[in-house]
Design an enzyme around this catalytic site. Sequence first.
Site, PDB file in Angstrom:
ATOM      1  N   GLU A 165    -114.049   1.567 -77.540  1.00 29.20           N
ATOM      2  CA  GLU A 165    -113.254   1.407 -76.312  1.00 29.20           C
ATOM      3  C   GLU A 165    -112.147   0.372 -76.460  1.00 29.20           C
ATOM      4  O   GLU A 165    -111.147   0.422 -75.739  1.00 29.20           O
ATOM      5  CB  GLU A 165    -114.165   1.063 -75.137  1.00 29.20           C
ATOM      6  CG  GLU A 165    -115.091   2.199 -74.695  1.00 29.20           C
ATOM      7  CD  GLU A 165    -116.394   2.260 -75.483  1.00 29.20           C
ATOM      8  OE1 GLU A 165    -116.527   1.537 -76.498  1.00 29.20           O
ATOM      9  OE2 GLU A 165    -117.288   3.040 -75.083  1.00 29.20           O
TER      10      GLU A 165
ATOM     11  N   GLN B 159    -127.149  -0.298 -68.020  1.00 28.89           N
ATOM     12  CA  GLN B 159    -125.715  -0.387 -68.296  1.00 28.89           C
ATOM     13  C   GLN B 159    -124.907  -0.885 -67.100  1.00 28.89           C
ATOM     14  O   GLN B 159    -123.753  -0.510 -66.910  1.00 28.89           O
ATOM     15  CB  GLN B 159    -125.168   0.950 -68.823  1.00 28.89           C
ATOM     16  CG  GLN B 159    -125.783   1.293 -70.178  1.00 28.89           C
ATOM     17  CD  GLN B 159    -125.096   2.419 -70.903  1.00 28.89           C
ATOM     18  OE1 GLN B 159    -124.542   3.329 -70.274  1.00 28.89           O
ATOM     19  NE2 GLN B 159    -125.132   2.385 -72.222  1.00 28.89           N
TER      20      GLN B 159
ATOM     21  N   MET C 105    -102.983 -15.311 -93.087  1.00 33.21           N
ATOM     22  CA  MET C 105    -102.395 -16.345 -92.237  1.00 33.21           C
ATOM     23  C   MET C 105    -103.325 -17.554 -92.119  1.00 33.21           C
ATOM     24  O   MET C 105    -102.878 -18.703 -92.086  1.00 33.21           O
ATOM     25  CB  MET C 105    -102.069 -15.775 -90.849  1.00 33.21           C
ATOM     26  CG  MET C 105    -101.352 -16.745 -89.939  1.00 33.21           C
ATOM     27  SD  MET C 105     -99.858 -17.432 -90.702  1.00 33.21           S
ATOM     28  CE  MET C 105     -98.614 -16.314 -90.103  1.00 33.21           C
TER      29      MET C 105
END
Length: 569
Positions: free
Chosen positions: A49, A112, A474
């Site tokens: 998601e 959930q 980085m």
Amino acid sequence: MKLTGAQILWESLVREGVTDVFGYPGGAILPAYDAMLDYPIRHVLVRHEQGATHMADGYARASGRVGVAIATSGPGATNMVTGIATAMLDSSPIVCITGQVGSRLIGSDAFQEIDITGITLPITKHNYLVTRAEDVARAVREAFVIAKSGRPGPVLIDITKDAQQSSCEFDWDAAAPVVPEWRRVPDAVNRTLQQAITLISAAERPVIFAGHGVLISGAMAELQALAERSHIPVAMTLLGIGGFPASHPLNIGMMGMHGEAWVNLAIQEADLLIACGMRFDDRVTGNLRTYAPNAKKIHIEIDPSEINKNVPADVPLVGDLRDVLARLTPAVAPSDRTIWLRRINDLKGDSAVRDIQSLPDEGHLYAAHVINDLWRATRNSDTIIVTDVGQHQMWEAQYYHHDVPRSLITSGGLGTMGFAVPAAIGAKRARPDADVWAVVGDGGFQMTMCELATAVQDSIDIKIAIINNGYLGMVRQWQEFFYERRYAATPLSGPDFVKLAEAFGIRGIAVSSRGDVLPAVDGARTHAGPVVIDFRVEQEDTVYPMVPAGADLHAMIRRPNPIVETGAD
Ligand SMILES: Cc1cc2nc3c(=O)[nH]c(=O)nc-3n(C[C@H](O)[C@H](O)[C@H](O)COP(=O)(O)OP(=O)(O)OC[C@H]3O[C@@H](n4cnc5c(N)ncnc54)[C@H](O)[C@@H]3O)c2cc1C
Ligand SMILES: Cc1ncc(C[n+]2csc(CCOP(=O)(O)OP(=O)(O)O)c2C)c(N)n1
Ligand SMILES: [Mg+2]
């Protein structure tokens, strides 16, 4: 007309002009998924998601339209959090729809169940918990107005399962949004506009800042008119890139931590900054106490809370940038600023010598060369580059020259690794005629590479350039400069990316010398379907210049001159 809440959801989305959504199903959102089949919606099934939210975000940034993501309750909703925060920090308009447990179960720790409106309260512009079918249409209509108006941002609508299943009379007109209309340019502008005109006319060393607000407001032409009329150089923020053509003689380049040295020096010498739709991020200013010490500041900004937040404004102009510039420019006296422009040009001299592009090809593959060659190969076509976060992101900003708006999509404010591949998928859905490239580090790629399967299943033709340096580059760079090269947890292995691509049914190419860059890029461009190119670049390369966090903007670490090879060479 009686419809279920689920039907009202799609009916409303279609009426809002939505054609594409990115999502992943589950129990609490199943009624909505079932109803979706009866509406003209193209659904992209993501693999996680987080990917759905980045896709919606990429869709929004590529097109200026609102992107839509959808997920189930609980883990589906929490997986969206990073993408919502990414959109929030960069003012990107997305609407996220989540299923929620039945309204009578709320608060019972049902299966959930999670309080996603609570969790996302600080990272959304607004959010809704909808418990009745009667409220679905209004929530959708309001969400779209809120997401795209004023300063854009993400909105979340959490809809309980019973609200999706129950029916009610659908009345689109009665659901008209009751949120305040987009703020008109306040009167304050009239009073302060004259002060701005006076400051601009008197300035000898002014710099215009082009921020993300230029793209959001669609103020490219107005910005160019001001720059040309008053002969003022334009510096860009990372998110402002593309808002003013890179090839324009007045474009001096990016500012900030990894901006061009001469731009940062010019800012420190400037006597006036005209900030257009940018928020003086700490990556832009460095030490605020020594920032642009000689400059008055005109700040044009739609969000009043940004005024005086980081940098005090001598003249605040609160309003839509395009409107403000359209009123400001005609009143500004045309002027010639040759001396100032010549001064900035002098500042550039030293950088040209240090530029990595001046290096002879000694068999090393530098990321900067890869990016620059990618630019050469794609510069004459409609191309969108979506970057991930890290060194490659900064080299992209430095060595890919963007002439058109919305041709660079990148996560600036949250700096979200894993953004590029899904956001590129979203961008391609929004702009199918454009070539879309994800430029991504080997670290960030491994965070969301599962979305390659999404690109394959939905035939989304993106090209992926992995800038593979075998490091979380980085972070390694920070360790090199500030932690005595103690490389804690930054050397990074990965799979064979060519084989990985092939396992997904995608063409994979490996490149390790400069001569092979252009043929690989051209090969990818002419191949119908996704391609992954594994650019095996110099491992311990460094992004220059660098303003250390919190340091004075002029106190940059510069590329050694002449160039000194780093440890591994
Ligand atoms: C590794 C890394 C390094 C970075 N280094 C740099 C760097 O060297 N230089 C750099 O510039 N950035 C850098 N960034 C990005 C930086 O963190 C910020 O994201 C960026 O500077 C923000 O640019 P912005 O203010 O233009 O855009 P945003 O943060 O999107 O702000 C846009 C502003 O415009 C306003 N606005 C929106 N719409 C309108 C409108 N219609 N009219 C008027 N105003 C409007 C908004 O209210 C907002 O204040 C880096 C990021 C990362 C991850
Ligand atoms: C989700 C997330 N976790 C951690 C970070 C911190 N971080 C910023 S850049 C970076 C390294 C990126 O490595 P890579 O993707 O290989 O790109 P490179 O810098 O090597 O080009 C890390 C870990 C981040 N920005 N986002
Ligand atoms: Mg890397």
